[in-house]
Motif scaffolding. Structure first.
Motif, PDB file in Angstrom:
ATOM      1  N   SER A   1      -6.237   0.624  -6.057  1.00 41.68           N
ATOM      2  CA  SER A   1      -6.314  -0.577  -6.892  1.00 41.68           C
ATOM      3  C   SER A   1      -7.191  -0.422  -8.125  1.00 41.68           C
ATOM      4  O   SER A   1      -7.052  -1.179  -9.076  1.00 41.68           O
TER       5      SER A   1
ATOM      6  N   ASP B   1      -7.816   4.018  -1.885  1.00 36.92           N
ATOM      7  CA  ASP B   1      -7.893   2.781  -2.670  1.00 36.92           C
ATOM      8  C   ASP B   1      -7.156   3.024  -3.976  1.00 36.92           C
ATOM      9  O   ASP B   1      -7.644   3.747  -4.853  1.00 36.92           O
TER      10      ASP B   1
ATOM     11  N   ALA C   1       2.213   1.872  -3.446  1.00 38.03           N
ATOM     12  CA  ALA C   1       1.165   2.425  -4.303  1.00 38.03           C
ATOM     13  C   ALA C   1       0.919   3.892  -3.977  1.00 38.03           C
ATOM     14  O   ALA C   1       0.711   4.716  -4.879  1.00 38.03           O
TER      15      ALA C   1
ATOM     16  N   GLN D   1       0.828  -1.204   0.000  1.00 35.05           N
ATOM     17  CA  GLN D   1       0.000   0.000   0.000  1.00 35.05           C
ATOM     18  C   GLN D   1       0.867   1.259   0.000  1.00 35.05           C
ATOM     19  O   GLN D   1       0.550   2.252  -0.672  1.00 35.05           O
TER      20      GLN D   1
END
Length: 477
Positions: free
Chosen positions: A459, A457, A74, A71
């Motif tokens: 993703s 988020d 990212a 995470q």
């Protein structure tokens, strides 16, 4: 919005606000006889730690969410700009107590045990007392039931609430992005020291900004809040307390009694400090940053920190008008603080409608900018303003935390439509910045804080923009 002008309306607003802020019952007022001064702490001075012995009056720091390695990687790819936008003097229940899925309230408790409704607030309303001791008294050891004892609050002025129709754009952001319902102010109040906390995750023992009562705090020239630029200015601070005295402070706070905090445990001292701040770390790491500061009578944070006030980092202090110019020109730095003019800060009795319109203008500009796809904006309010909130804040040390403030996380990568129940505070925003740019913590607060990255988020596809219209404020309630 420029710091180079002070409209007549701002001066009038300031006089009213100065009259309201700090006009608390006699038990809340500083004791003018306790005026011993002490030298500012050096940059290496630690924050006083919560006692660890059994029977401590302090709570353990709430469990903090931390990003996984995946995470974090990212986040570092997706977020290259963080904006910390700080408005003034509202609690969560005041703005979002009726929001679906949030831990809100539509009624509140008074000091004598009554339950009263949170009535519809006026667009322009006077805020009750909200200094450090007022926060302790209102929280009342976690009872959250003595807001009716605050100065200018004896007729239930604290027990008010805005409806969705009154702040529709804030509600629209909350529905589209992330609303946090356990975001607490860093200390019990008020504005000036809360803003120290937003850059340093501590206040170097200060528990109040300068005031006109008792006299002398504005220095020999009687010009308010020049801080390090006037050697004669004074502000209230905790004394250098022993571990046992810190325990006693915590016990007194748990009793809901703010009076002894001023009379016994604090004193007036030189209104200047030199604590480490996050801009120091950003500068050392060559991370571009700016502190955009409007004409605000309560916020002169750069002037409170000696090496900032008299050093080259003053070049990074710009007007809030300049923020919009930089955004539109694609010059947004990696990290920025944004503090608006008092008149649009929502500091009572300023118009909430006009303040929301200013926020809409800022967010529209950001969303139309080339940097938007890599930006995260955290919006919060700097202290409770004397308004009611029903959730007891964690009592992690002698400074608080203070009552909840609303928090909006606005980003293409924010978890859309989420009400976040993570326990967060101002230091959590610093922790997020420190985590993304691999910087060390400044104090116990940001060392223990969650990094907020679980509110994103990375993703899927990014959230669509939410461009909103300014409202007509001429016929507000």
């Amino acid at each position: 919005m420029s710091r180079l002008r002070i409209p007549v309306a701002v001066i009038a607003l300031a006089l009213i606000a100065l009259a309201c802020e700090g006009r608390t019952p006699r038990a809340d007022l500083p004791d003018a006889s306790d005026s011993r001064t002490s030298a500012p702490a050096s940059p290496a001075s630690p924050v006083s730690a919560s006692p660890s012995q059994s029977g401590s009056p302090f709570d353990a720091y709430p469990k903090a969410g931390r990003a996984s390695p995946e995470q974090l990687a990212a986040a570092r790819r997706a977020i290259t700009h963080v904006v910390f936008l700080i408005k003034e003097n509202r609690t969560f229940d005041t703005y979002f107590g009726r929001f679906p899925g949030a831990d809100g309230a539509t009624s509140g408790q008074t000091c004598d045990g009554d339950t009263v409704p949170l009535v519809k607030a006026h667009d322009e309303t006077v805020g009750p007392g909200h200094n450090f001791t007022a926060g302790i008294n209102a929280i009342n050891g976690g009872g959250m039931n003595c807001f009716d004892q605050l100065g200018l609050g004896l007729s239930l002025q604290s027990y008010v609430q805005y409806t969705q129709a009154q702040i529709p754009n804030y509600w629209a952001y909350a529905k589209h992005f992330v609303l946090g319902d356990r975001f607490f102010t860093g200390i019990y109040g008020p504005t000036g020291v809360e803003h120290l906390d937003t850059v340093a995750a501590q206040t170097d023992r200060f528990i109040d900004h300068e005031r006109d009562t008792p006299p002398g705090q504005f220095g020999t020239n009687d010009i308010p809040r020049e801080y390090c630029q006037d050697d004669s200015e004074r502000a209230y601070s905790f004394k250098k307390l022993t571990p046992r005295e810190i325990v006693r402070v915590g016990e007194v706070e748990n009793e809901g009694n703010g009076g002894p905090i001023i009379r016994k445990f604090s004193s007036l001292r030189r209104a200047c400090t030199d604590i480490p701040i996050l801009p120091d770390e950003l500068q050392a790491a060559s991370v571009p940053w700016a502190y955009y500061l409007g004409e605000n009578l309560y916020v002169e944070t750069p002037s409170w920190i000696r090496h900032w006030a008299f050093g080259p980092m003053m070049d990074n202090v710009k007007t809030d008008d300049r923020f919009l110019l930089d955004v539109r020109a694609g010059r947004l730095p990696a990290v920025s603080w944004l503090v608006p003019d008092t008149i649009v800060s929502e500091h009572p009795p300023a118009s909430v409608c006009e303040g929301e319109n200013w926020t809409v203008e800022v967010l529209n500009a950001l969303q139309r900018s080339p940097d938007w796809k890599h930006t995260a904006v955290v919006i919060t309010w700097d202290d409770f303003g004397g308004f009611y909130d029903h959730v007891p804040p964690p009592h992690v040390d002698e400074y608080g935390m203070g009552p909840r403030a609303p928090m909006l996380l606005i980003s293409p990568w924010a978890r859309s439509g989420t009400v976040a129940h993570d326990t967060l505070e101002f230091a959590s925003v610093l922790k997020m910045i420190e985590t993304i740019w691999d910087l060390p913590p400044l104090s116990e607060r940001d060392a223990n804080a969650g990094d907020m990255l679980d509110l994103f988020d990375f993703s899927g596809a990014p959230n669509p923009r939410l461009i909103l219209e300014r409202r007509d404020c001429s016929n507000t309630y």
